[in-house]
Design a protein around this motif. Structure first.
Motif, PDB file in Angstrom:
ATOM      1  N   GLY A  97       0.811  -1.219   0.000  1.00  7.24           N
ATOM      2  CA  GLY A  97       0.000   0.000   0.000  1.00  7.24           C
ATOM      3  C   GLY A  97       0.841   1.263   0.000  1.00  7.24           C
ATOM      4  O   GLY A  97       0.606   2.186  -0.791  1.00  7.24           O
ATOM      5  N   LEU A  98       1.839   1.320   0.869  1.00 11.63           N
ATOM      6  CA  LEU A  98       2.670   2.513   0.966  1.00 11.63           C
ATOM      7  C   LEU A  98       3.525   2.711  -0.283  1.00 11.63           C
ATOM      8  O   LEU A  98       3.774   3.846  -0.703  1.00 11.63           O
ATOM      9  N   ALA A  99       3.951   1.606  -0.900  1.00 18.33           N
ATOM     10  CA  ALA A  99       4.769   1.702  -2.115  1.00 18.33           C
ATOM     11  C   ALA A  99       3.983   2.294  -3.280  1.00 18.33           C
ATOM     12  O   ALA A  99       4.569   2.855  -4.215  1.00 18.33           O
ATOM     13  N   MET A 100       2.665   2.202  -3.229  1.00 13.16           N
ATOM     14  CA  MET A 100       1.835   2.716  -4.322  1.00 13.16           C
ATOM     15  C   MET A 100       1.940   4.228  -4.487  1.00 13.16           C
ATOM     16  O   MET A 100       1.597   4.768  -5.540  1.00 13.16           O
ATOM     17  N   GLU A 101       2.403   4.911  -3.456  1.00 14.23           N
ATOM     18  CA  GLU A 101       2.528   6.373  -3.578  1.00 14.23           C
ATOM     19  C   GLU A 101       3.423   6.742  -4.755  1.00 14.23           C
ATOM     20  O   GLU A 101       3.277   7.823  -5.343  1.00 14.23           O
ATOM     21  N   PRO A 141      -7.256  -5.409   9.886  1.00 15.27           N
ATOM     22  CA  PRO A 141      -6.835  -4.008   9.711  1.00 15.27           C
ATOM     23  C   PRO A 141      -5.906  -3.788   8.526  1.00 15.27           C
ATOM     24  O   PRO A 141      -6.009  -2.774   7.830  1.00 15.27           O
ATOM     25  N   ASP A 142      -4.982  -4.725   8.274  1.00 15.47           N
ATOM     26  CA  ASP A 142      -4.065  -4.551   7.144  1.00 15.47           C
ATOM     27  C   ASP A 142      -4.798  -4.630   5.811  1.00 15.47           C
ATOM     28  O   ASP A 142      -4.468  -3.931   4.847  1.00 15.47           O
ATOM     29  N   GLU A 143      -5.829  -5.463   5.767  1.00 16.89           N
ATOM     30  CA  GLU A 143      -6.646  -5.581   4.563  1.00 16.89           C
ATOM     31  C   GLU A 143      -7.458  -4.308   4.361  1.00 16.89           C
ATOM     32  O   GLU A 143      -7.628  -3.823   3.229  1.00 16.89           O
ATOM     33  N   ALA A 144      -7.946  -3.750   5.467  1.00 18.75           N
ATOM     34  CA  ALA A 144      -8.707  -2.507   5.413  1.00 18.75           C
ATOM     35  C   ALA A 144      -7.833  -1.360   4.916  1.00 18.75           C
ATOM     36  O   ALA A 144      -8.253  -0.540   4.094  1.00 18.75           O
ATOM     37  N   LEU A 145      -6.598  -1.300   5.415  1.00 17.30           N
ATOM     38  CA  LEU A 145      -5.666  -0.252   5.004  1.00 17.30           C
ATOM     39  C   LEU A 145      -5.408  -0.323   3.503  1.00 17.30           C
ATOM     40  O   LEU A 145      -5.473   0.691   2.796  1.00 17.30           O
ATOM     41  N   LEU A 146      -5.127  -1.516   2.991  1.00 19.07           N
ATOM     42  CA  LEU A 146      -4.841  -1.674   1.567  1.00 19.07           C
ATOM     43  C   LEU A 146      -6.078  -1.378   0.725  1.00 19.07           C
ATOM     44  O   LEU A 146      -5.979  -0.741  -0.333  1.00 19.07           O
ATOM     45  N   ALA A 147      -7.238  -1.796   1.190  1.00 17.66           N
ATOM     46  CA  ALA A 147      -8.484  -1.520   0.462  1.00 17.66           C
ATOM     47  C   ALA A 147      -8.712  -0.019   0.333  1.00 17.66           C
ATOM     48  O   ALA A 147      -9.141   0.476  -0.719  1.00 17.66           O
ATOM     49  N   GLY A 148      -8.408   0.716   1.401  1.00 20.49           N
ATOM     50  CA  GLY A 148      -8.562   2.163   1.350  1.00 20.49           C
ATOM     51  C   GLY A 148      -7.631   2.812   0.346  1.00 20.49           C
ATOM     52  O   GLY A 148      -8.008   3.744  -0.370  1.00 20.49           O
ATOM     53  N   LEU A 149      -6.406   2.311   0.271  1.00 22.09           N
ATOM     54  CA  LEU A 149      -5.420   2.903  -0.630  1.00 22.09           C
ATOM     55  C   LEU A 149      -5.701   2.600  -2.099  1.00 22.09           C
ATOM     56  O   LEU A 149      -5.234   3.325  -2.978  1.00 22.09           O
ATOM     57  N   VAL A 150      -6.460   1.539  -2.382  1.00 18.29           N
ATOM     58  CA  VAL A 150      -6.714   1.183  -3.784  1.00 18.29           C
ATOM     59  C   VAL A 150      -8.112   1.558  -4.254  1.00 18.29           C
ATOM     60  O   VAL A 150      -8.411   1.404  -5.435  1.00 18.29           O
ATOM     61  N   HIS A 151      -8.961   2.087  -3.375  1.00 18.29           N
ATOM     62  CA  HIS A 151     -10.367   2.220  -3.764  1.00 18.29           C
ATOM     63  C   HIS A 151     -10.598   3.274  -4.853  1.00 18.29           C
ATOM     64  O   HIS A 151     -11.601   3.229  -5.556  1.00 18.29           O
TER      65      HIS A 151
END
Length: 278
Positions: A97-101, A141-151
């Motif tokens: 998720g963070l690398a997607m920036e 929570p980790d799945e939620a974090l990644l879902a937020g970053l890709v939505h």
């Protein structure tokens, strides 16, 4: 919808269907992290070695471990300890998720500005999703974090398309309408191309289906709620929704009163952890 918006939307969809639309690629470090995490023989040390190659990513992961959200009993300064504390799955989703920036960059100043705002927004929603997941214990929570970053990931190829058209760069209203219409299906297409799990690939396509009836908590529903709660005090868009009519609140055992003290308490946790994640 105006004729121009319809024309541009159809052009982008046709390019997607004919494999002429350039979809973003997952950053190299994210690919390496995922490969290690999915290998049955991988160890914490293997994952740490990959992440350690990116100093900025390493520092952010350590910062997350020390954030109020995770409440480490002692301050962590070592990447191996941080990865061990988070575990393989959490660390890999966080790192991806963070690398997607890295993808939120453009050559045009106007598009760059939009991308910065988009990353900030997805970060805020991701933060809310992570806090809600920790509270509800229904989605990891980790799945939620990644879902937020890709939505809202589907906005990227649209903005790349706009960069090649000066008229569209300058027309914020039209560009915004095209993004609103297409970012959902495009986002899911990107995640499917990246071989993401289907429940995550469905998030961009489903999260704006606010009235979707789902008795089973899923990442898409959590991102819907994160957007609603994040915008609860606004008088436009998401803020205009009547929570009493939405079954998702019952699915996640959350109150439908926007003024419920719970949301003020969770907002404090979101504010405390936001600097660690983003």
């Amino acid at each position: 919808m105006s004729y121009l918006v319809e024309t541009i939307a159809n052009d982008i969809l046709a390019a997607l269907q004919n494999d002429r639309l350039t979809l973003p690629s997952l950053p190299e470090v994210a690919l390496k992290v995922r490969d290690v995490a999915e290998c049955d023989n991988s160890t914490i040390l293997n994952l740490t070695e990959i992440i350690a190659q990116d100093a900025a990513l390493s520092a952010r992961i350590i910062r997350v471990v020390n954030s109020p959200l995770l409440r480490a009993p002692q301050e962590v300064n070592d990447l191996t300890v941080a990865v061990s504390r988070l575990g393989m799955h959490y660390t890999s989703n966080l790192a991806i998720g963070l690398a997607m920036e890295q993808m939120f960059q453009a050559t045009s100043e106007m598009i760059e500005k939009r991308l910065r705002a988009l990353w900030q927004l997805t970060g805020q929603v991701s933060n809310w999703a992570t806090v809600l997941a920790t509270h509800c214990h229904l989605v990891p929570p980790d799945e939620a974090l990644l879902a937020g970053l890709v939505h809202r990931l589907g906005a990227l190829p649209i903005l790349a398309y706009a960069e090649a058209r000066d008229d569209l760069i300058q027309d914020n209203i039209t560009l915004g309408k095209v993004i609103d219409r297409l970012h959902g299906p495009l986002g899911s297409a990107i995640l499917e191309k990246w071989s993401f799990p289907q429940k995550l690939a469905d998030v961009p396509r489903l999260y704006r289906k606010i009235s979707r009836a789902s008795s089973v908590p899923d990442p898409a529903g959590l991102i819907t709620l994160a957007n609603l709660i994040h915008n609860r005090d606004r008088h436009i868009g998401w803020g205009l929704q009547n929570w009493e009519e939405l079954s998702l609140f019952k699915t996640f055992n959350l109150p439908t009163d926007k003024k419920d003290p719970l949301y003020a308490q969770l907002a404090i946790r979101v504010a405390q952890s936001s600097s660690a994640f983003f």
